[in-house]
Write an enzyme that holds these catalytic residues in place. Structure first.
Site, mmCIF file in Angstrom:
data_model
loop_
_atom_site.group_PDB
_atom_site.id
_atom_site.type_symbol
_atom_site.label_atom_id
_atom_site.label_comp_id
_atom_site.label_asym_id
_atom_site.label_seq_id
_atom_site.Cartn_x
_atom_site.Cartn_y
_atom_site.Cartn_z
ATOM 1 N N GLY A 195 26.168 -6.004 -31.871
ATOM 2 C CA GLY A 195 26.129 -4.704 -32.560
ATOM 3 C C GLY A 195 25.004 -4.318 -33.575
ATOM 4 C CE LYS A 196 20.976 -8.668 -32.886
ATOM 5 N NZ LYS A 196 22.263 -9.506 -32.164
ATOM 6 C CD GLU A 414 34.800 -27.912 -37.233
ATOM 7 O OE1 GLU A 414 34.560 -28.087 -38.306
ATOM 8 O OE2 GLU A 414 33.758 -28.072 -36.470
HETATM 9 P P1 ADP Z 1 22.495 -6.110 -30.320
HETATM 10 O O1 ADP Z 1 21.555 -5.037 -30.858
HETATM 11 O O2 ADP Z 1 23.348 -6.804 -31.143
HETATM 12 O O3 ADP Z 1 22.243 -6.945 -29.222
HETATM 13 P P2 ADP Z 1 24.105 -3.714 -29.405
HETATM 14 O O4 ADP Z 1 24.146 -3.108 -30.989
HETATM 15 O O5 ADP Z 1 23.037 -3.229 -28.665
HETATM 16 O O6 ADP Z 1 24.002 -5.283 -29.930
HETATM 17 O O7 ADP Z 1 25.321 -3.569 -28.753
HETATM 18 C C1 ADP Z 1 25.363 -3.126 -27.571
HETATM 19 C C2 ADP Z 1 26.902 -2.504 -27.214
HETATM 20 O O8 ADP Z 1 28.052 -3.364 -27.417
HETATM 21 C C3 ADP Z 1 27.139 -1.391 -27.919
HETATM 22 O O9 ADP Z 1 26.531 -0.206 -27.495
HETATM 23 C C4 ADP Z 1 28.545 -1.316 -28.020
HETATM 24 O O10 ADP Z 1 29.222 -0.543 -26.991
HETATM 25 C C5 ADP Z 1 29.025 -2.564 -27.772
HETATM 26 N N1 ADP Z 1 29.285 -3.371 -29.336
HETATM 27 C C6 ADP Z 1 28.547 -4.549 -29.735
HETATM 28 N N2 ADP Z 1 29.309 -4.581 -30.871
HETATM 29 C C7 ADP Z 1 30.053 -3.841 -31.318
HETATM 30 C C8 ADP Z 1 31.182 -3.551 -32.406
HETATM 31 N N3 ADP Z 1 30.971 -4.347 -33.441
HETATM 32 N N4 ADP Z 1 31.986 -2.549 -32.172
HETATM 33 C C9 ADP Z 1 31.946 -1.677 -31.165
HETATM 34 N N5 ADP Z 1 30.964 -1.674 -29.963
HETATM 35 C C10 ADP Z 1 30.261 -2.743 -29.870
HETATM 36 ZN ZN ZN Z 2 32.093 -31.791 -37.831
#
Ligand code: ADP
Ligand code: ZN
Length: 583
Positions: A195-196, A414
């Site tokens: 979700g970056k 752990e």
């Molecule tokens: P990254 O940039 O970290 O590779 P993305 O932001 O492109 O990841 O995430 C891809 C898709 O995964 C998003 O468009 C969404 O649909 C889903 N996703 C990832 N993380 C989340 C989150 N924390 N909440 C809701 N959807 C998420």
């Molecule tokens: Zn350890």
């Protein structure tokens, strides 16, 4: 007719231009990656070289371990080189891609080059807009569809750590008035699909700033000067809109650490990176522009990027834990008809290694299965099928069994660390214990914060060694001596180095002065006896150990308070073992 001819002519011209560009690119590449022969030899003897291609050319190609790209070095045309390399265990092949004097290889090389050119040519006819569309103007996304933090589930810590940036973007003058310097650049790091990009878009959405996105990998295959120009163009556009979020995905493609100064450089990458850094130092912090970059791994980035005034805030966006997975799943099921029979809690528990993107994909696949059946709702069977599709990549192979076993081993490992810390070092804070894998490759981890003090007693040092050993000891106790895992390698390394200090630096062993041999012996017997003691201690507190591990399997992450509650619930610890006089 004339039109057609004109079109053909334009096509041929384009073909020639593309061919020229590729040639320039190839030559440029070759020029950029020549390693001095002396350094090549050093690397070869050092075991860093994975492959060498010998030829009669002035230069020869080789690869470093773990790298995909060939490097070049001067070819000594030395008759014994091949034998020497083979004796070092380095695979050697002959007649490279463009090796002179090897007609068939030459022909194959030329044919391949023609084929590539043809494909490029075809692609350029088929999709004329696409090659042009690389222009930043088209790439930068208009912020027509605003996203907000409610579109991001979980990632709570990351949201907290960018809250001030949103406030700043909304109101840059407020910060300028106080002379506050906001970070110009933020790096989001963590595994793919967490979700970056989503977070960056949400920041733009929350603050009402336009969102401009590019990817570092877009700049890789450009020839010198173009990338830098694009970067300047991008910033100019951002400035025009007053405030903006500039998002650079895959920043590592631009700012990867150098393997060494001797490596020479990739001119293009360097110029693009420099343009980025120049632009970043060019705008004042009152301007309302924030650059957000994303990468999977922070440790591969060039330190130059992380200096003050550049990307000086780094925010980890890790894999979601149980409660985050629950909220991601419930966010993405909102627009889907889900049968009540689907147990969403169980699904959240089963998806321990899943990223947000995988969770989203899981529900989407399930929806596709249901749609194919023409069903009213998504049923448990659709979800199961989707689950296996995702973890096994479409195969029927069920790998969840392996993962479950690994999860259990991690839980006990752990728990061993956490319990040992609790029993041996009441001053140590066990801040967090988790079986969610970290982005750095650990299966799970236990965050112990040792007390901050000037001197350590002999007993405390022994306690630290035992805490390190406790992960392995818990594995052995629970799963048997032949099922211990490689997961303890780091712990053992730490124990050994502590034991060495104990014996030599601090003179806490049997004698103060050591030969190499006596030092070894003392370390050995110290470590042996401490490992046995660790095992005995955990054995005597087996119920608590099992209690923590079981709780971890359910909740995945425990904070200090929760850990204390579990320990309490499992019964009082065997206190005799808390005192360690008889070493
Ligand atoms: P990254 O940039 O970290 O590779 P993305 O932001 O492109 O990841 O995430 C891809 C898709 O995964 C998003 O468009 C969404 O649909 C889903 N996703 C990832 N993380 C989340 C989150 N924390 N909440 C809701 N959807 C998420
Ligand atoms: Zn350890």
């Amino acid at each position: 007719m004339a039109r057609k001819f004109k079109g053909k002519f334009a096509g041929a011209a384009l073909f020639a231009v593309v061919a020229a560009i590729i040639l320039i690119f190839l030559m440029n590449e070759g020029k950029a990656e020549i390693i001095p022969y002396s350094i090549f030899l050093e690397m070869a003897y050092d075991g860093q070289v994975s492959e060498v291609v010998l030829s009669d050319d002035a230069q020869m190609k080789f690869k470093l371990i773990g790298e995909d790209d060939y490097l070049l070095t001067d070819n000594p045309r030395n008759a014994t080189l091949k034998e020497e390399l083979l004796l070092q265990g380095i695979p050697v092949s002959e007649g490279g891609f463009l090796a002179a004097g090897n007609a068939s290889a030459n022909l194959a090389g030329a044919a391949l080059l023609c084929f590539i050119l043809f494909m490029v040519y075809r692609a350029s006819i088929k999709q004329p807009q696409k090659s042009m569309a690389l222009s930043i103007a088209n790439q930068a996304e208009a912020s027509a569809h605003f996203l907000s933090f409610s579109d991001v589930a979980g990632n709570e810590e990351a949201k907290d750590s960018v809250a001030d940036i949103i406030d700043f973007l909304k109101n840059p003058e407020k910060y300028a008035k106080y002379g506050a310097r906001m970070p110009k650049g933020v790096i989001f790091y963590g595994p793919p699909g967490t979700g970056k990009t989503l977070m960056a878009k949400a920041i733009a959405g929350e603050s009402g700033a336009p969102f401009h996105a590019v990817s570092g990998s877009d700049f890789v295959q450009m020839y010198v000067g173009v990338g830098a120009g694009r970067i300047r163009e991008l910033f100019q556009k951002a400035r025009q809109s007053g405030k903006a979020v500039i998002f650079i995905d895959e920043i590592d493609a631009l700012g990867k650490k150098r393997a060494g100064a001797a490596m020479g450089g990739n001119d293009e990458r360097e110029q693009t990176l420099n343009a980025l850094l120049t632009e970043m130092s060019g705008f004042s912090s009152g301007e309302g522009i924030v650059v957000i970059a994303a990468t999977n791994r922070l440790d591969t980035l060039d330190e130059a990027l992380l200096r003050p005034g550049r990307f000086d805030r780094q925010v980890e966006i890790g894999l979601p834990d149980l409660s985050a997975r629950k909220s991601i799943l419930s966010l993405h099921r909102k627009n889907k008809p889900m049968s009540d029979k689907v147990d969403m809690d169980a699904l959240s528990r089963q998806t321990v290694f899943f990223s947000g993107a995988m969770l989203e994909n899981l529900l989407n696949e399930a929806a596709i299965f249901a749609a194919k059946r023409g069903a009213d709702a998504i049923e448990p069977n659709d979800v199961d099928k989707a689950y296996y599709t995702i973890i096994a990549g479409g195969e029927k192979k069920d790998r969840s069994g392996i993962r479950e076993a690994e999860r259990r081993i991690t839980a006990w490992h752990e728990s061993g660390h956490a319990l040992a810390a609790k029993l041996l070092s009441p001053e140590t804070t066990v801040a967090k214990i988790t079986i969610v894998p970290s982005s750095k490759g650990a299966g799970g981890f236990c965050v112990n914060i040792p007390p901050d003090k000037m001197y350590w007693t002999k007993q405390e040092l022994e306690g630290q060694i035992m805490i390190n050993f406790a992960g392995r000891a818990a594995e052995e106790l629970t799963f048997g001596a032949s099922n211990i895992t490689t997961g303890a390698s780091n712990d053992i390394e730490k124990s050994v180095s502590l034991a060495k200090d104990y014996v030599t630096r601090y003179g806490m062993g049997e004698s103060l002065i050591h030969s190499e041999e006596s030092e070894m012996k003392e370390c050995q017997s110290l470590l042996d006896s401490l490992y046995q003691k660790t095992k005995a201690m955990l054995e005597a507190n087996r119920r608590i150990l099992d209690g923590i591990a079981q709780e971890l399997l359910v909740k995945e992450t425990l904070g200090e308070k929760e850990l204390d509650l579990v320990i309490k619930a499992a019964g009082s610890p065997n206190v005799e073992l808390r005192v360690l006089e008889k070493a």
